[in-house]
Design a protein around this motif. Structure first.
Motif, PDB file in Angstrom:
ATOM      1  N   TYR A   1       0.854  -1.184   0.000  1.00 18.69           N
ATOM      2  CA  TYR A   1       0.000   0.000   0.000  1.00 18.69           C
ATOM      3  C   TYR A   1       0.892   1.236   0.000  1.00 18.69           C
ATOM      4  O   TYR A   1       1.232   1.786   1.052  1.00 18.69           O
TER       5      TYR A   1
ATOM      6  N   VAL B   1      -4.263  -6.580 -10.532  1.00 22.90           N
ATOM      7  CA  VAL B   1      -4.537  -5.267 -11.113  1.00 22.90           C
ATOM      8  C   VAL B   1      -5.107  -5.416 -12.516  1.00 22.90           C
ATOM      9  O   VAL B   1      -6.051  -4.716 -12.897  1.00 22.90           O
TER      10      VAL B   1
ATOM     11  N   THR C   1     -10.787  -3.433  -6.779  1.00 23.25           N
ATOM     12  CA  THR C   1     -10.596  -2.303  -7.691  1.00 23.25           C
ATOM     13  C   THR C   1     -10.319  -1.021  -6.913  1.00 23.25           C
ATOM     14  O   THR C   1      -9.451  -0.218  -7.279  1.00 23.25           O
ATOM     15  N   MET C   2     -11.053  -0.829  -5.818  1.00 19.02           N
ATOM     16  CA  MET C   2     -10.859   0.352  -4.983  1.00 19.02           C
ATOM     17  C   MET C   2      -9.452   0.369  -4.386  1.00 19.02           C
ATOM     18  O   MET C   2      -8.771   1.406  -4.389  1.00 19.02           O
TER      19      MET C   2
ATOM     20  N   ASN D   1      -6.782  -1.178  -5.575  1.00 13.12           N
ATOM     21  CA  ASN D   1      -5.823  -0.958  -6.663  1.00 13.12           C
ATOM     22  C   ASN D   1      -5.689   0.518  -6.991  1.00 13.12           C
ATOM     23  O   ASN D   1      -4.582   1.049  -7.136  1.00 13.12           O
ATOM     24  N   GLU D   2      -6.833   1.184  -7.103  1.00 11.55           N
ATOM     25  CA  GLU D   2      -6.838   2.579  -7.540  1.00 11.55           C
ATOM     26  C   GLU D   2      -6.382   3.535  -6.449  1.00 11.55           C
ATOM     27  O   GLU D   2      -5.686   4.516  -6.720  1.00 11.55           O
ATOM     28  N   MET D   3      -6.752   3.266  -5.194  1.00 12.47           N
ATOM     29  CA  MET D   3      -6.447   4.190  -4.101  1.00 12.47           C
ATOM     30  C   MET D   3      -5.064   3.971  -3.514  1.00 12.47           C
ATOM     31  O   MET D   3      -4.375   4.925  -3.155  1.00 12.47           O
ATOM     32  N   ASN D   4      -4.660   2.712  -3.409  1.00 11.39           N
ATOM     33  CA  ASN D   4      -3.529   2.398  -2.544  1.00 11.39           C
ATOM     34  C   ASN D   4      -2.364   1.673  -3.210  1.00 11.39           C
ATOM     35  O   ASN D   4      -1.233   1.786  -2.740  1.00 11.39           O
TER      36      ASN D   4
ATOM     37  N   LYS E   1      -1.753   0.972  -7.064  1.00 13.11           N
ATOM     38  CA  LYS E   1      -1.230   1.500  -8.330  1.00 13.11           C
ATOM     39  C   LYS E   1      -1.248   3.028  -8.284  1.00 13.11           C
ATOM     40  O   LYS E   1      -2.023   3.700  -8.942  1.00 13.11           O
ATOM     41  N   THR E   2      -0.339   3.578  -7.509  1.00 16.67           N
ATOM     42  CA  THR E   2      -0.240   5.026  -7.335  1.00 16.67           C
ATOM     43  C   THR E   2       0.680   5.614  -8.412  1.00 16.67           C
ATOM     44  O   THR E   2       1.375   4.870  -9.117  1.00 16.67           O
TER      45      THR E   2
END
Length: 342
Positions: free
Chosen positions: A111, A253, A280-281, A283-286, A288-289
């Motif tokens: 994360y 991902v 998905t949440m 992946n997007e938030m924490n 795949k930054t």
């Protein structure tokens, strides 16, 4: 008699060849991994690495167990009960600050942006503004990684905590208590609490999320942990473990639905659509930054980690003897080109 002997020899040869074909090509190293929580969408990277044979390809026989909070994974690994764990790096810093001799380190960041949050209900007076927490009652499971950062979040967000009531609650009743209005907000990982609230009948437009990272607390989140004694004796196994995880998380991902299906294979009581959304949440938030997109999954920015140590010194009362090098060891990571996410 000759035919019988010939048949016996032929049968024996066939059995021998069959044994060669079914025997493993090499002895596998048995290791145990403790997760931070139960099998839910964000665990997909671990489970896909197992289901797709990535661990086996590295000569590893991995047992994956659920956990009871991202803080509790740390002593499980430090004691050697588990060779690997998935836990909060900030709690690890506190753990090592109290006893630097503990044989546990972080070796792969998952994360990159921590998922620590307070989730509330707008109808109960909590908005996306941290100041809306003042005067409210918050439910906090003691082993929760988000609650562990509460003292750091207070000065970062400029909150008057003297007006806030904290009630210790268990994980199983966290979302039901918020859904029933027994508390105004709860500490937790955003992707878990939000979807669990919806499952408890709370309208999505009534849910508010205060993500610590968006309000001044620039820390890292959950990381892969290793028992140092095991790592020193088995460096290639540790490297193989991380290579397998890099592939598993890349697959999670690329195809969240497949990742959620791997989760449901371990817990049929879950809902595929919900766990796909939860993954998905995450992946997007924490996961795949922007930093990970540029630098690859699993590494850390040493300056950022060092700065987080300074933050924790002020907010958590660290003694200050622990350095970034004491906490995170990058030597086992695969090359960056092998850690790029799709």
């Amino acid at each position: 008699m000759l035919n019988r002997r010939l048949f016996s020899a032929t049968a024996a040869s066939a059995l021998f060849l069959a044994g060669l074909m079914t025997a493993p090509a090499f002895a596998q190293t048995a290791v145990k991994l403790t997760l931070d929580w139960r099998f839910e969408g964000p665990a997909a990277g671990f489970l896909l690495a197992q289901d797709k044979g990535y661990f086996a390809e590295e000569g590893l026989d991995v047992t994956i167990d659920t956990g009871n909070g991202s803080v509790e994974a740390i002593p499980r690994v430090a004691t050697g009960a588990y060779q690997f764990g998935f836990g909060d790096i900030n709690s690890l810093i506190k753990f090592l600050d109290e006893d630097p001799a503990q044989p546990v380190k972080a070796i792969m960041m998952v994360y990159d942006k921590p998922v620590f949050s307070i989730v509330g209900r707008k109808s109960l007076g909590i908005t996306d503004d941290p100041q809306s927490l003042e005067g409210k009652k918050l439910g906090a499971p003691p082993p929760d990684g988000a609650f562990a950062q509460w003292q750091a979040f207070i000065p970062a967000a400029g909150i008057d905590a003297s007006t806030i009531t904290i009630e210790n609650i268990g994980f199983p009743v966290r979302e039901p208590m918020l859904a029933s209005g027994d508390v105004d907000g709860v500490f937790g990982f955003a992707f878990s609490v939000i979807l669990n609230l919806i499952a408890n009948g709370v309208p999505e437009d009534d849910i508010s999320t205060i993500l610590f990272a968006d309000h001044g607390l620039n820390l890292y989140g959950n990381t892969i942990l290793v028992n140092e004694a095991f790592a020193e004796e088995n460096p290639e196994a540790v490297k193989g473990f991380l290579r397998a995880l890099a592939k598993g998380f890349a697959d999670a991902v690329a195809d969240p639905a497949a990742g959620a299906a791997a989760v449901l294979a371990r817990n049929e009581t879950l809902n595929l659509e919900t766990e796909t959304a939860r993954l998905t949440m995450a992946n997007e938030m924490n996961i795949k930054t922007p930093y990970v997109i540029e630098n690859g999954f699993g590494g850390v920015d040493e300056a950022r980690l060092a700065a987080s140590l300074e933050t924790l010194k002020l907010s958590m009362g660290l003694k200050g003897a622990v350095t970034a090098a004491d906490v995170f060891d990058a030597q086992y990571l695969p090359p960056a080109e092998e850690r790029m996410l799709p």
